[in-house]
Design a protein around this motif. Structure first.
Motif: not given
Length: 642
Positions: A175-201
């Motif tokens: 959705v972030a790539a479709r609505e904001t066309r490339g790097p953006s604050v929403p994409m950055l937020s998704a990246l940071v949240m994913t890194v903080l959670v650090s899913p496994r398995g």
């Protein structure tokens, strides 16, 4: 915790009714998604902390309740009168009822509440419009998944939370790539949240299989917009975590090689842009450690596809093309890793070692040769430098040349004759002369000589490309004699280099290269002429010359005699008798000092013992015995005259 979430936190931590929990979750997500945020990343992090706090509070409350029940049971058992009855009642209840709860540490009511929170967040993301609602659900579910995992919970709630979080990450990135066309604050937020959670398995594998996630995160990481990261305090403290998580995605089971290629292309483009900016504007590139991050991103790709067995599943042509970009990236950041001290050089050494190991053990000779040709085509400065001179490149770009000189030292044995003649040796020739030392390029000078010696000493090279020795030895032997002793060539290096030249010619097949023995004789004659010249210079100085000058000439004569003595192990057997006769004559000459005789004779004995092959040792043993007798007689005569 954010004060806006305190009321919601109380309900989410204590409410037992699933409908109430669901309503609070929906209301919280809607309010967060609709209100503006000055720092969206920090705001999303607060929502993540809310989800983590809610499940952690419930888990620990359940643990405390279990501990209180166990403490009560222990107190009852102490009562001797009621001990047996209580063991049957409460003790058995503790073993059967509490044992199950100790494994999951979630009561039935808490489990229902957690499931309701997950369902409400999923429904909000499905029914909500826009990227901000997806990010809100992503942050809350991510916090819950992290809390359940960190507290050691097992069961359906943990698995559902992890998989739901992975699905929300995919949705947010798309959705972030479709609505904001490339790097953006929403994409950055998704990246940071994913890194903080650090899913496994399983959740990590799901993200690794989704190319949009890796590519979206890579574009975000290498976005050149400085304003995007301005004021985002969370991002500034976690670059290593972001790079580490991307490495986990690239090495997850089943991750496609196309994503690794995508990452390598971006890393290489960033390194090129970085070096160009340094050359044009003198930008400082050592403050933020970005070069080390780039190498850390390449390290998992090398580990998986070039060290482990995953390269068997990828076409070799694609592997080699990607390896060219990896190696060139290391060259582009070489000037920074050398300035970063021990930490930078260790990262660089580990990464470069993996690349060289793959080329030397897995790739064929033709593939290595083709890789070197592509590397020279990638760095045009390597091609035009031999024609324009050392001063044609700046300081940063010269470190790229230094890297490639060091690399060619390791790969020289795998290269074809044309590649050596047209690409490698012209570059080494440029830096092997005294002009490199005059310009302060000591490391380049040493690396260039190491490349030439690698070509001459590698038996694979002499087998596959023997004609190179006929071309290199005349030039190189004259060069090192010209550089000795005042232009950068010491006595020890001269011994190693000259012996390598003679050994390379001696290893050529005589039927194919009949001129090889003549070349060897010519090289030995030039060395003998240099020795005679030093002796004449010492004798012509006379008594009026300074003592220091005579001693310097004597030292040089001794060093050159040691060079000549080293050829005992290098020359062909057919030329060995003439060499031994000349050495015997020179050492027995009364003008040769006692110290020179003893040092050269000792070195000859060491050479025969360590370096000579079995075919030479019988004749050399007899010759050494005769030489010692002659030297002892000469020394006795000198002592008698004294």
């Amino acid at each position: 915790m954010n004060s806006d979430f305190r009321a919601a936190a109380r309900v989410l931590c204590t409410a037992a009714a699933p409908n109430i929990v669901s309503e609070v979750v929906r209301d919280t997500l809607e309010r967060w998604a609709t209100q503006p945020h000055e720092q969206p990343v920090s705001a999303a992090t607060s929502l993540l902390r809310l989800g983590q706090y809610a499940v952690t509070f419930r888990i620990r409350a359940s643990r405390e309740q279990v501990q209180r029940q166990q403490q009560y049971d222990r107190q009852q058992v102490r009562n001797v009168v009621d001990g047996a009855a209580h063991w049957v009642g409460s003790g058995l209840r503790s073993m059967l009822g509490t044992a199950g709860r100790r494994a999951s540490v979630l009561s039935a009511a808490d489990e229902l509440a957690v499931q309701a929170m997950l369902k409400a967040a999923e429904d909000a993301a499905d029914t909500g419009s826009g990227i901000w609602m997806a990010l809100a659900a992503l942050a809350l579910v991510g916090g819950m998944a992290a809390g359940l995992r960190d507290e050691g919970i097992v069961g359906g709630a943990v698995e559902r939370a992890a998989l739901l979080f992975a699905g929300l990450v995919e949705r947010s990135v798309v959705v972030a790539a479709r609505e904001t066309r490339g790097p953006s604050v929403p994409m950055l937020s998704a990246l940071v949240m994913t890194v903080l959670v650090s899913p496994r398995g399983v959740a990590l594998q799901r993200l690794a299989h989704t190319s949009a996630v890796i590519r979206g995160f890579v574009e975000q990481l290498f976005d050149s917009s400085a304003d995007l990261f301005a004021g985002q305090s969370v991002v500034a403290t976690m670059p290593e975590a972001i790079v580490g998580f991307l490495g986990q995605l690239l090495t997850a089971p089943g991750a496609p090689f196309a994503d690794a290629q995508y990452v390598v292309r971006h890393v290489h483009a960033e390194a090129v842009e970085w070096l160009v900016a340094s050359e044009q504007h003198g930008r400082q590139t050592t403050d933020d450690g970005r070069a080390q991050w780039l190498l850390h991103m390449l390290d998992p790709v090398l580990q998986r596809y070039y060290v482990q067995d995953y390269y068997l599943r990828v076409p070799m042509e694609q592997l080699m093309e990607t390896l060219v970009q990896i190696i060139d990236t290391m060259a582009l950041v070489h000037h920074t890793t050398l300035q970063a001290g021990r930490e930078g050089t260790e990262v660089f050494r580990r990464t470069s070692t993996l690349a060289i190991q793959f080329l030397g053990t897995v790739a064929s000779r033709q593939q290595v040769d083709r890789t070197v040709q592509l590397l020279f085509a990638e760095q045009k400065c390597l091609l035009y430098l031999p024609t324009v001179g050392i001063g044609a490149v700046g300081r940063e770009r010269s470190f790229v040349v230094l890297f490639y000189l060091d690399l060619m030292e390791h790969l020289a044995g795998y290269l074809e004759q044309n590649t050596l003649r047209q690409l490698v040796l012209p570059l080494a020739t440029l830096y092997a002369g005294h002009r490199a030392l005059a310009m302060g390029a000591t490391d380049w000078f040493e690396s260039a000589h190491a490349v030439v010696l690698a070509v001459l000493e590698d038996p694979r090279q002499m087998t596959a490309a023997p004609g190179v020795a006929m071309e290199v030895v005349p030039w190189y032997s004259d060069l090192i004699m010209e550089l000795y002793p005042d232009r950068g060539m010491g006595g020890e290096l001269l011994r190693i280099s000259y012996a390598a030249c003679i050994r390379a010619l001696a290893g050529l097949p005589l039927d194919e290269y009949p001129m090889a023995y003549e070349y060897i004789g010519d090289r030995l004659d030039r060395l003998k002429q240099r020795i005679d010249g030093e002796r004449r210079r010492r004798d012509m100085s006379g008594e009026g010359a300074s003592r220091v000058g005579r001693e310097i000439s004597g030292v040089r004569e001794r060093e050159l005699l040691l060079v000549l003595a080293d050829q005992i192990a290098a020359v062909p057997l057919a030329l060995l008798p003439a060499l031994l006769a000349d050495l015997h004559r020179r050492l027995a000459n009364e003008q040769t000092s006692v110290a020179t005789r003893e040092s050269v004779a000792t070195e000859i004995e060491e050479t025969v013992l360590v370096k000579c092959d079995v075919a030479r040792k019988p004749a050399l043993s007899v010759w050494i015995w005769q030489l010692r007798n002659t030297l002892n007689a000469a020394n006795t005569l000198i002592n008698t005259k004294l």
